[in-house]
Design a protein around this motif. Structure first.
Motif, PDB file in Angstrom:
ATOM      1  N   GLU A  68       0.798  -1.222   0.000  1.00 55.92           N
ATOM      2  CA  GLU A  68       0.000   0.000   0.000  1.00 55.92           C
ATOM      3  C   GLU A  68       0.835   1.277   0.000  1.00 55.92           C
ATOM      4  O   GLU A  68       0.514   2.227  -0.723  1.00 55.92           O
ATOM      5  N   GLU A  69       1.878   1.325   0.800  1.00 53.18           N
ATOM      6  CA  GLU A  69       2.664   2.558   0.883  1.00 53.18           C
ATOM      7  C   GLU A  69       3.344   2.885  -0.450  1.00 53.18           C
ATOM      8  O   GLU A  69       3.329   4.022  -0.900  1.00 53.18           O
ATOM      9  N   VAL A  70       3.899   1.873  -1.095  1.00 54.93           N
ATOM     10  CA  VAL A  70       4.540   2.082  -2.393  1.00 54.93           C
ATOM     11  C   VAL A  70       3.479   2.407  -3.441  1.00 54.93           C
ATOM     12  O   VAL A  70       3.663   3.312  -4.263  1.00 54.93           O
ATOM     13  N   THR A  71       2.367   1.694  -3.417  1.00 55.29           N
ATOM     14  CA  THR A  71       1.276   1.972  -4.355  1.00 55.29           C
ATOM     15  C   THR A  71       0.807   3.413  -4.210  1.00 55.29           C
ATOM     16  O   THR A  71       0.694   4.140  -5.208  1.00 55.29           O
ATOM     17  N   ASP A  72       0.552   3.835  -2.976  1.00 53.43           N
ATOM     18  CA  ASP A  72       0.076   5.202  -2.735  1.00 53.43           C
ATOM     19  C   ASP A  72       1.081   6.239  -3.217  1.00 53.43           C
ATOM     20  O   ASP A  72       0.706   7.255  -3.800  1.00 53.43           O
ATOM     21  N   PHE A  73       2.358   5.983  -2.986  1.00 52.01           N
ATOM     22  CA  PHE A  73       3.383   6.932  -3.404  1.00 52.01           C
ATOM     23  C   PHE A  73       3.438   7.030  -4.928  1.00 52.01           C
ATOM     24  O   PHE A  73       3.547   8.116  -5.492  1.00 52.01           O
ATOM     25  N   CYS A  74       3.342   5.892  -5.593  1.00 57.00           N
ATOM     26  CA  CYS A  74       3.363   5.898  -7.060  1.00 57.00           C
ATOM     27  C   CYS A  74       2.113   6.554  -7.643  1.00 57.00           C
ATOM     28  O   CYS A  74       2.202   7.276  -8.641  1.00 57.00           O
ATOM     29  N   VAL A  75       0.970   6.328  -7.022  1.00 52.52           N
ATOM     30  CA  VAL A  75      -0.269   6.990  -7.469  1.00 52.52           C
ATOM     31  C   VAL A  75      -0.134   8.500  -7.267  1.00 52.52           C
ATOM     32  O   VAL A  75      -0.558   9.292  -8.123  1.00 52.52           O
ATOM     33  N   PHE A  76       0.463   8.906  -6.171  1.00 51.19           N
ATOM     34  CA  PHE A  76       0.749  10.327  -5.929  1.00 51.19           C
ATOM     35  C   PHE A  76       1.624  10.874  -7.058  1.00 51.19           C
ATOM     36  O   PHE A  76       1.372  11.971  -7.577  1.00 51.19           O
ATOM     37  N   CYS A  77       2.643  10.120  -7.470  1.00 47.65           N
ATOM     38  CA  CYS A  77       3.505  10.537  -8.581  1.00 47.65           C
ATOM     39  C   CYS A  77       2.703  10.667  -9.877  1.00 47.65           C
ATOM     40  O   CYS A  77       2.877  11.630 -10.629  1.00 47.65           O
ATOM     41  N   GLU A  78       1.810   9.699 -10.106  1.00 46.97           N
ATOM     42  CA  GLU A  78       0.950   9.763 -11.294  1.00 46.97           C
ATOM     43  C   GLU A  78       0.092  11.032 -11.265  1.00 46.97           C
ATOM     44  O   GLU A  78      -0.042  11.722 -12.287  1.00 46.97           O
ATOM     45  N   ASP A  79      -0.481  11.330 -10.119  1.00 49.26           N
ATOM     46  CA  ASP A  79      -1.318  12.526  -9.978  1.00 49.26           C
ATOM     47  C   ASP A  79      -0.513  13.796 -10.245  1.00 49.26           C
ATOM     48  O   ASP A  79      -0.993  14.725 -10.892  1.00 49.26           O
ATOM     49  N   MET A  80       0.712  13.817  -9.749  1.00 49.66           N
ATOM     50  CA  MET A  80       1.566  14.990  -9.975  1.00 49.66           C
ATOM     51  C   MET A  80       1.922  15.139 -11.457  1.00 49.66           C
ATOM     52  O   MET A  80       1.985  16.241 -11.978  1.00 49.66           O
ATOM     53  N   MET A  81       2.130  14.025 -12.134  1.00 47.43           N
ATOM     54  CA  MET A  81       2.438  14.094 -13.562  1.00 47.43           C
ATOM     55  C   MET A  81       1.211  14.569 -14.345  1.00 47.43           C
ATOM     56  O   MET A  81       1.343  15.309 -15.315  1.00 47.43           O
ATOM     57  N   ALA A  82       0.033  14.181 -13.901  1.00 49.41           N
ATOM     58  CA  ALA A  82      -1.194  14.657 -14.549  1.00 49.41           C
ATOM     59  C   ALA A  82      -1.310  16.172 -14.382  1.00 49.41           C
ATOM     60  O   ALA A  82      -1.655  16.885 -15.338  1.00 49.41           O
ATOM     61  N   GLN A  83      -1.009  16.669 -13.183  1.00 46.94           N
ATOM     62  CA  GLN A  83      -1.046  18.116 -12.958  1.00 46.94           C
ATOM     63  C   GLN A  83       0.028  18.817 -13.785  1.00 46.94           C
ATOM     64  O   GLN A  83      -0.235  19.846 -14.423  1.00 46.94           O
ATOM     65  N   ALA A  84       1.237  18.269 -13.773  1.00 45.73           N
ATOM     66  CA  ALA A  84       2.346  18.880 -14.516  1.00 45.73           C
ATOM     67  C   ALA A  84       2.084  18.858 -16.014  1.00 45.73           C
ATOM     68  O   ALA A  84       2.505  19.769 -16.736  1.00 45.73           O
ATOM     69  N   GLY A  85       1.364  17.847 -16.481  1.00 42.08           N
ATOM     70  CA  GLY A  85       1.056  17.731 -17.902  1.00 42.08           C
ATOM     71  C   GLY A  85       0.127  18.821 -18.414  1.00 42.08           C
ATOM     72  O   GLY A  85       0.020  19.040 -19.619  1.00 42.08           O
ATOM     73  N   ARG A  86      -0.511  19.524 -17.525  1.00 46.42           N
ATOM     74  CA  ARG A  86      -1.399  20.625 -17.925  1.00 46.42           C
ATOM     75  C   ARG A  86      -0.619  21.884 -18.322  1.00 46.42           C
ATOM     76  O   ARG A  86      -1.193  22.811 -18.879  1.00 46.42           O
ATOM     77  N   PHE A  87       0.678  21.886 -18.010  1.00 48.95           N
ATOM     78  CA  PHE A  87       1.507  23.052 -18.307  1.00 48.95           C
ATOM     79  C   PHE A  87       2.328  22.806 -19.563  1.00 48.95           C
ATOM     80  O   PHE A  87       2.562  21.676 -19.961  1.00 48.95           O
ATOM     81  N   GLU A  88       2.778  23.903 -20.155  1.00 53.71           N
ATOM     82  CA  GLU A  88       3.568  23.842 -21.377  1.00 53.71           C
ATOM     83  C   GLU A  88       4.977  23.324 -21.129  1.00 53.71           C
ATOM     84  O   GLU A  88       5.523  22.613 -21.947  1.00 53.71           O
ATOM     85  N   GLY A  89       5.596  23.730 -20.021  1.00 60.44           N
ATOM     86  CA  GLY A  89       6.982  23.406 -19.759  1.00 60.44           C
ATOM     87  C   GLY A  89       7.894  24.475 -20.320  1.00 60.44           C
ATOM     88  O   GLY A  89       7.422  25.394 -20.982  1.00 60.44           O
TER      89      GLY A  89
END
Length: 136
Positions: A68-89
């Motif tokens: 669970e802890e690793v899963t949650d951390f990786c899902v958190f990373c996925e969520d952050m990439m989804a947020q970051a993907g909204r920007f141009e860079g």
């Protein structure tokens, strides 16, 4: 008994190997992809996509093993990439520094399994402070 030994006793060896493979690949590629985030708009988008895929694969493998802890951390990373993907860079310095912290945490978690530690590495609470500025 270490955390890897316990996994190997409770789950199919192929599943454990798959998890370790995905986790190690995520860790090995995390820093170069974080650097790529700061390059330009095109490389930023490529890095976001690759990081999201690596996080997703690792989360899937960890979930299959009830980690669970690793899963949650990786899902958190996925969520952050989804947020970051909204920007141009490209990524801001603040975001890149934060990503390096995330990478360090991933590496500590992965090493906990690879070294068959008694417990999973301690979570770095600095990661909770998500940067305000993701893109330049």
């Amino acid at each position: 008994m270490g955390i890897l030994t316990k996994l190997e006793l409770e789950y199919d060896g192929d599943m454990v190997e798959k998890f370790l493979h995905f986790f190690r690949k995520f860790c090995d590629e995390f820093e170069p992809l974080t650097v790529k985030l700061g390059s330009d708009k095109i490389k930023y988008k490529e890095a976001i996509k690759e990081l999201d895929t690596l996080a997703h694969n690792t989360a899937w493998a960890a979930r299959e093993l009830g980690l669970e802890e690793v899963t949650d951390f990786c899902v958190f990373c996925e969520d952050m990439m989804a947020q970051a993907g909204r920007f141009e860079g490209p990524a801001s310095e603040e975001f890149m520094e934060w990503m390096f912290l995330v990478g360090e945490q991933l590496e500590k978690y992965c090493k906990s399994y690879e070294d068959d530690a008694a417990v999973l590495a301690v979570f770095n609470p600095s990661i909770v402070k998500v940067p305000n500025l993701i893109s330049k």
